[in-house]
Design a protein around this motif. Structure first.
Motif, PDB file in Angstrom:
ATOM      1  N   SER A  78      21.955  39.070  17.425  1.00  0.00           N
ATOM      2  CA  SER A  78      22.221  37.665  17.103  1.00  0.00           C
ATOM      3  C   SER A  78      23.645  37.440  16.600  1.00  0.00           C
ATOM      4  CB  SER A  78      21.228  37.180  16.046  1.00  0.00           C
ATOM      5  OG  SER A  78      21.387  37.902  14.826  1.00  0.00           O
ATOM      6  N   TRP A  79      24.354  38.491  16.256  1.00  0.00           N
ATOM      7  CA  TRP A  79      25.737  38.348  15.794  1.00  0.00           C
ATOM      8  C   TRP A  79      26.691  38.043  16.949  1.00  0.00           C
ATOM      9  CZ3 TRP A  79      26.407  43.218  12.137  1.00  0.00           C
ATOM     10  CH2 TRP A  79      25.611  43.037  10.992  1.00  0.00           C
ATOM     11  N   PHE A  80      26.232  38.243  18.197  1.00  0.00           N
ATOM     12  CA  PHE A  80      27.155  38.277  19.327  1.00  0.00           C
ATOM     13  C   PHE A  80      26.895  37.164  20.330  1.00  0.00           C
ATOM     14  CE2 PHE A  80      26.880  42.496  17.562  1.00  0.00           C
ATOM     15  CZ  PHE A  80      28.219  42.869  17.480  1.00  0.00           C
ATOM     16  N   GLN A  81      27.970  36.825  21.024  1.00  0.00           N
ATOM     17  CA  GLN A  81      27.867  35.911  22.151  1.00  0.00           C
ATOM     18  C   GLN A  81      27.236  36.643  23.337  1.00  0.00           C
ATOM     19  OE1 GLN A  81      31.633  33.920  22.879  1.00  0.00           O
ATOM     20  NE2 GLN A  81      32.082  33.784  20.672  1.00  0.00           N
ATOM     21  N   SER A  82      27.133  35.972  24.459  1.00  0.00           N
ATOM     22  CA  SER A  82      26.395  36.525  25.606  1.00  0.00           C
ATOM     23  C   SER A  82      27.016  37.794  26.164  1.00  0.00           C
ATOM     24  CB  SER A  82      26.280  35.473  26.709  1.00  0.00           C
ATOM     25  OG  SER A  82      27.573  35.045  27.134  1.00  0.00           O
ATOM     26  N   ASP A  83      28.328  38.012  25.921  1.00  0.00           N
ATOM     27  CA  ASP A  83      28.941  39.238  26.439  1.00  0.00           C
ATOM     28  C   ASP A  83      28.650  40.458  25.577  1.00  0.00           C
ATOM     29  OD1 ASP A  83      30.541  38.820  24.217  1.00  0.00           O
ATOM     30  OD2 ASP A  83      32.426  38.659  25.320  1.00  0.00           O
ATOM     31  N   GLY A  84      27.981  40.267  24.441  1.00  0.00           N
ATOM     32  CA  GLY A  84      27.621  41.384  23.581  1.00  0.00           C
ATOM     33  C   GLY A  84      28.770  41.947  22.789  1.00  0.00           C
TER      34      GLY A  84
END
Length: 284
Positions: free
Chosen positions: A168-174
């Motif tokens: 959950s800390w990250f955008q879709s690119d991980g």
């Protein structure tokens, strides 16, 4: 009757450990991932708390090769930035760069970067691992850990391991961060730096000499506790004929008298403590 020396010792706290009273200066060099501190003011405050910070935040920054364009600008790579700043970069530097580098090129760039930091007078380098959302980042991380085995000044901050269970800390690119992730990264970097610079246990000094013992030659040994071994000692106020050895031993044949020794101990990370030891010697 054999003549010897009887020594009486008193240990007095002379002062608190003399870690720098001012806030440590920390320079943070990033690409766009940790560069999230640009747009997240809360994250910037978290990282800056208690430090005097220089935030060198840039998108598309690479380690030693030409950075990729970020809009109309191409940022300096890390090596160029270090050379441009020289000694103004300060004693503590955090490197959070690598997502735009090819792993083999990145690995080859670590040593030149560390040499440049050393020439600039940097004492502590903190290097973040990359979140391994893509397999090549594991190769880059391996190169960081390998460099830490060769360089005592290098501390690895393992962001990859720390963030692994927090999708959950990250955008879709991980890789790039949401607001909560930017703050988590800022706190992780801050706490990792603080553990090394600010919060070692206090250093205390003792002198090992059996009271009321009479010997033909004086011999005592300094010991330190706290901080991070190994330690270096220096002593002011030794009477003539007493000498401090590199291993912390004080030896010799002193005259009778009373002295106050000012003992300074410095640990491997440069944190120092100073105490006074009262020493009285009389013929046995």
């Amino acid at each position: 009757m054999r003549r010897g020396f009887a020594a009486v010792l008193s240990l007095l706290l002379f002062g608190a450990p003399s870690a720098a009273a001012s806030r440590p200066h920390v320079t943070l060099i990033t690409d766009s991932v940790a560069g999230s501190l640009i747009w997240d003011a809360s994250a910037a405050r978290i990282f800056s708390h208690g430090f005097d910070v220089d935030l060198e935040l840039g998108s598309c920054r690479r380690l030693t090769t030409t950075s990729c364009p970020a809009g109309r600008e191409t940022p300096e790579n890390v090596l160029e930035l270090i050379r441009a700043k020289g000694r103004s970069i300060g004693p503590n530097v955090v490197i959070a760069v690598g997502y735009n580098d090819f792993p083999a090129v990145y690995a080859d760039g670590i040593e030149p970067t560390l040499r440049a930091l050393g020439r600039a007078g940097v004492e502590h380098v903190f290097w973040l691992t990359l979140r391994a959302a893509r397999h090549p980042y594991l190769q880059s991380n391996a190169a960081i850990f390998a460099a830490a085995q060769r360089h005592r000044e290098l501390t690895v901050l393992d962001w990859n391991a720390h963030s692994r269970a927090h999708a959950s800390w990250f955008q879709s690119d991980g890789v790039h961060l949401e607001g909560i992730g930017a703050q988590a990264l800022a706190r992780f970097m801050h706490d990792g730096v603080q553990r090394v610079l600010v919060a070692p246990p206090p250093i205390e000094v003792s002198l090992d000499f059996p009271k009321a013992t009479i010997t033909p030659r004086f011999a005592a040994r300094l010991h330190a506790a706290g901080g991070h071994a190994p330690y270096r000692f220096s002593v002011a106020g030794l009477p003539r004929a007493l000498h401090l050895r590199r291993d912390g031993a004080i030896v010799g044949s002193p005259p009778s008298g009373e002295w106050t020794l000012r003992v300074r101990v410095t640990d491997v990370r440069g944190v120092s403590g100073t105490q006074s030891i009262g020493l009285a010697v009389s013929p046995g």
